[in-house]
Design a protein around this motif. Structure first.
Motif, PDB file in Angstrom:
ATOM      1  N   ALA A   1      31.223  38.907  42.072  1.00 30.94           N
ATOM      2  CA  ALA A   1      30.455  38.129  42.979  1.00 30.94           C
ATOM      3  C   ALA A   1      30.709  39.000  44.481  1.00 30.94           C
ATOM      4  O   ALA A   1      31.816  39.739  44.541  1.00 30.94           O
ATOM      5  N   VAL A   2      29.480  39.447  45.173  1.00 28.77           N
ATOM      6  CA  VAL A   2      29.312  40.187  46.262  1.00 28.77           C
ATOM      7  C   VAL A   2      29.003  39.579  47.301  1.00 28.77           C
ATOM      8  O   VAL A   2      28.004  38.906  47.471  1.00 28.77           O
ATOM      9  N   ALA A   3      29.278  40.047  48.508  1.00 30.90           N
ATOM     10  CA  ALA A   3      28.754  39.736  49.826  1.00 30.90           C
ATOM     11  C   ALA A   3      28.718  41.238  50.684  1.00 30.90           C
ATOM     12  O   ALA A   3      29.348  42.043  50.248  1.00 30.90           O
ATOM     13  N   VAL A   4      27.692  41.222  51.790  1.00 26.07           N
ATOM     14  CA  VAL A   4      27.601  42.399  52.395  1.00 26.07           C
ATOM     15  C   VAL A   4      28.658  42.201  53.499  1.00 26.07           C
ATOM     16  O   VAL A   4      28.575  41.230  54.367  1.00 26.07           O
ATOM     17  N   VAL A   5      29.507  43.156  53.793  1.00 24.70           N
ATOM     18  CA  VAL A   5      30.650  43.271  54.877  1.00 24.70           C
ATOM     19  C   VAL A   5      30.572  44.753  55.396  1.00 24.70           C
ATOM     20  O   VAL A   5      30.766  45.714  54.541  1.00 24.70           O
ATOM     21  N   ASP A   6      30.466  44.758  56.496  1.00 21.60           N
ATOM     22  CA  ASP A   6      30.557  46.186  57.343  1.00 21.60           C
ATOM     23  C   ASP A   6      29.439  47.128  56.645  1.00 21.60           C
ATOM     24  O   ASP A   6      30.193  48.575  56.496  1.00 21.60           O
ATOM     25  N   GLY A   7      28.578  46.732  56.422  1.00 22.27           N
ATOM     26  CA  GLY A   7      27.567  47.667  55.800  1.00 22.27           C
ATOM     27  C   GLY A   7      27.993  48.206  54.315  1.00 22.27           C
ATOM     28  O   GLY A   7      27.204  49.220  54.076  1.00 22.27           O
ATOM     29  N   GLY A   8      28.619  47.362  53.729  1.00 17.52           N
ATOM     30  CA  GLY A   8      29.170  47.588  52.279  1.00 17.52           C
ATOM     31  C   GLY A   8      28.574  46.651  51.479  1.00 17.52           C
ATOM     32  O   GLY A   8      28.816  45.424  51.915  1.00 17.52           O
ATOM     33  N   ALA A   9      28.566  46.756  50.106  1.00 20.74           N
ATOM     34  CA  ALA A   9      28.849  45.751  49.166  1.00 20.74           C
ATOM     35  C   ALA A   9      29.995  45.368  48.939  1.00 20.74           C
ATOM     36  O   ALA A   9      30.874  46.127  48.274  1.00 20.74           O
ATOM     37  N   HIS A  10      30.659  44.398  49.289  1.00 25.20           N
ATOM     38  CA  HIS A  10      32.011  43.874  49.113  1.00 25.20           C
ATOM     39  C   HIS A  10      32.200  42.772  47.888  1.00 25.20           C
ATOM     40  O   HIS A  10      31.607  41.784  47.794  1.00 25.20           O
ATOM     41  N   VAL A  11      33.142  43.353  47.045  1.00 25.13           N
ATOM     42  CA  VAL A  11      33.554  42.727  45.930  1.00 25.13           C
ATOM     43  C   VAL A  11      34.255  41.449  46.362  1.00 25.13           C
ATOM     44  O   VAL A  11      35.610  41.842  46.558  1.00 25.13           O
ATOM     45  N   GLU A  12      34.019  40.255  46.170  1.00 22.00           N
ATOM     46  CA  GLU A  12      34.920  39.289  46.414  1.00 22.00           C
ATOM     47  C   GLU A  12      35.596  38.955  45.426  1.00 22.00           C
ATOM     48  O   GLU A  12      36.921  38.517  45.457  1.00 22.00           O
ATOM     49  N   GLN A  13      35.303  38.920  43.859  1.00 22.63           N
ATOM     50  CA  GLN A  13      35.633  38.766  42.693  1.00 22.63           C
ATOM     51  C   GLN A  13      35.054  39.493  41.636  1.00 22.63           C
ATOM     52  O   GLN A  13      33.843  39.557  41.664  1.00 22.63           O
ATOM     53  N   VAL A  14      35.716  40.065  40.623  1.00 21.63           N
ATOM     54  CA  VAL A  14      35.423  40.691  39.389  1.00 21.63           C
ATOM     55  C   VAL A  14      36.294  40.056  38.361  1.00 21.63           C
ATOM     56  O   VAL A  14      37.379  40.001  38.691  1.00 21.63           O
ATOM     57  N   CYS A  15      35.544  39.729  37.520  1.00 24.08           N
ATOM     58  CA  CYS A  15      36.654  39.239  36.294  1.00 24.08           C
ATOM     59  C   CYS A  15      35.987  39.406  34.757  1.00 24.08           C
ATOM     60  O   CYS A  15      34.896  39.338  34.696  1.00 24.08           O
ATOM     61  N   THR A  16      36.966  39.463  34.022  1.00 24.78           N
ATOM     62  CA  THR A  16      36.570  39.960  32.636  1.00 24.78           C
ATOM     63  C   THR A  16      37.442  38.795  31.678  1.00 24.78           C
ATOM     64  O   THR A  16      38.470  38.675  31.960  1.00 24.78           O
ATOM     65  N   ALA A  17      36.798  38.335  30.768  1.00 21.44           N
ATOM     66  CA  ALA A  17      37.221  37.428  29.831  1.00 21.44           C
ATOM     67  C   ALA A  17      38.403  38.341  29.160  1.00 21.44           C
ATOM     68  O   ALA A  17      37.913  39.538  28.787  1.00 21.44           O
ATOM     69  N   PRO A  18      39.769  37.557  29.162  1.00 17.14           N
ATOM     70  CA  PRO A  18      40.857  38.539  28.683  1.00 17.14           C
ATOM     71  C   PRO A  18      40.356  39.020  27.361  1.00 17.14           C
ATOM     72  O   PRO A  18      41.021  40.099  26.932  1.00 17.14           O
ATOM     73  N   GLU A  19      40.054  38.264  26.503  1.00 13.31           N
ATOM     74  CA  GLU A  19      39.456  38.799  25.244  1.00 13.31           C
ATOM     75  C   GLU A  19      38.809  40.144  24.965  1.00 13.31           C
ATOM     76  O   GLU A  19      38.764  40.687  23.987  1.00 13.31           O
ATOM     77  N   ARG A  20      37.956  40.206  26.208  1.00 14.37           N
ATOM     78  CA  ARG A  20      37.189  41.426  26.235  1.00 14.37           C
ATOM     79  C   ARG A  20      37.984  42.680  27.117  1.00 14.37           C
ATOM     80  O   ARG A  20      37.149  43.597  27.343  1.00 14.37           O
ATOM     81  N   ALA A  21      39.033  42.432  27.534  1.00 13.07           N
ATOM     82  CA  ALA A  21      39.565  43.524  28.398  1.00 13.07           C
ATOM     83  C   ALA A  21      39.681  44.792  27.529  1.00 13.07           C
ATOM     84  O   ALA A  21      39.731  44.940  26.287  1.00 13.07           O
ATOM     85  N   GLY A  22      39.378  45.865  28.182  1.00 11.57           N
ATOM     86  CA  GLY A  22      39.640  47.186  27.747  1.00 11.57           C
ATOM     87  C   GLY A  22      38.172  47.789  27.086  1.00 11.57           C
ATOM     88  O   GLY A  22      38.059  48.894  26.862  1.00 11.57           O
ATOM     89  N   GLU A  23      37.136  46.961  27.758  1.00 15.32           N
ATOM     90  CA  GLU A  23      35.640  47.318  27.120  1.00 15.32           C
ATOM     91  C   GLU A  23      34.596  47.822  28.290  1.00 15.32           C
ATOM     92  O   GLU A  23      33.668  48.085  27.930  1.00 15.32           O
ATOM     93  N   ARG A  24      35.523  48.130  29.486  1.00 13.63           N
ATOM     94  CA  ARG A  24      34.800  48.627  30.568  1.00 13.63           C
ATOM     95  C   ARG A  24      33.662  47.573  30.975  1.00 13.63           C
ATOM     96  O   ARG A  24      32.794  47.965  31.613  1.00 13.63           O
ATOM     97  N   LEU A  25      33.885  46.402  30.966  1.00 13.74           N
ATOM     98  CA  LEU A  25      32.658  45.394  31.430  1.00 13.74           C
ATOM     99  C   LEU A  25      32.977  45.385  32.957  1.00 13.74           C
ATOM    100  O   LEU A  25      31.691  45.346  33.458  1.00 13.74           O
ATOM    101  N   GLY A  26      33.978  45.327  33.339  1.00 13.75           N
ATOM    102  CA  GLY A  26      34.388  45.405  34.733  1.00 13.75           C
ATOM    103  C   GLY A  26      33.852  46.539  35.375  1.00 13.75           C
ATOM    104  O   GLY A  26      33.014  46.536  36.441  1.00 13.75           O
ATOM    105  N   ALA A  27      33.834  47.654  34.853  1.00 13.96           N
ATOM    106  CA  ALA A  27      33.362  48.831  35.255  1.00 13.96           C
ATOM    107  C   ALA A  27      31.986  48.871  35.322  1.00 13.96           C
ATOM    108  O   ALA A  27      31.307  49.484  36.206  1.00 13.96           O
ATOM    109  N   ALA A  28      31.501  48.517  34.332  1.00 17.76           N
ATOM    110  CA  ALA A  28      29.899  48.548  34.038  1.00 17.76           C
ATOM    111  C   ALA A  28      29.369  47.289  35.364  1.00 17.76           C
ATOM    112  O   ALA A  28      28.271  47.615  35.995  1.00 17.76           O
ATOM    113  N   LEU A  29      29.971  46.279  35.589  1.00 17.73           N
ATOM    114  CA  LEU A  29      29.604  45.435  36.695  1.00 17.73           C
ATOM    115  C   LEU A  29      29.641  46.194  38.053  1.00 17.73           C
ATOM    116  O   LEU A  29      28.854  45.878  38.959  1.00 17.73           O
TER     117      LEU A  29
END
Length: 160
Positions: free
Chosen positions: A62-90
């Protein structure tokens, strides 16, 4: 796997992913974070939210624009999918979106010493922001008013 904009029908799944992911904070002595209520649907609806589906939602940002940047309010990955670089892809997706919107960076606030927070983001190319802009300072103050110790938090950014 597909990254697409979230729709309101996704919100229950996104909130469940956030709640399950939050459980990891118990292991680092932060049960109050684990017990925190997931992002309400009204807040999700007010942000730009992307979901990674495989074929159901498995991660989101989830993202909002803050101070001219894309501010990540939250990034979440299902725990069973941890380590698959899903957060990095997002986060890469957010960076590409930000670049297309003419924004300067992707920013976030996170816990300084939690292994899957600041240390993880450093590995993804984020760096601590020494002088946050007014919007980011306001976010940090709001976090503090909700009980998050500013000394335990850090503002980070990655240029796009």
């Amino acid at each position: 796997m597909l990254i697409r904009p979230a729709v309101p029908e996704d919100f229950p799944s996104l909130r469940a992913i956030e709640a399950r992911g939050g459980e990891a904070f118990r292991a680092v002595g932060m049960p109050e974070i684990a017990d925190d209520e997931p992002m309400p649907p009204a807040v999700l609806a007010s942000l730009r939210v992307w979901v990674l589906v495989d074929p159901e939602p498995v991660a989101w940002v989830a993202v909002a624009v803050v101070d001219g940047g894309a501010h990540v309010e939250q990034v979440c990955t299902a725990p069973e999918r941890a380590g698959e670089r899903l957060g990095a892809a997002l986060l890469d997706h957010v960076g590409a979106w930000a670049r297309g919107e003419g924004l300067a960076a992707v920013t976030l606030t996170t816990f300084r010493d939690v292994p899957w927070n600041a240390p993880y983001y450093r590995r993804l190319g984020f760096a601590e922001v020494a002088e946050p802009g007014p919007g980011l300072r306001e976010l940090v103050a709001r976090e503090a008013s909700h009980g998050l110790d500013p000394a335990a938090r850090v503002v980070m950014a990655r240029a796009v």
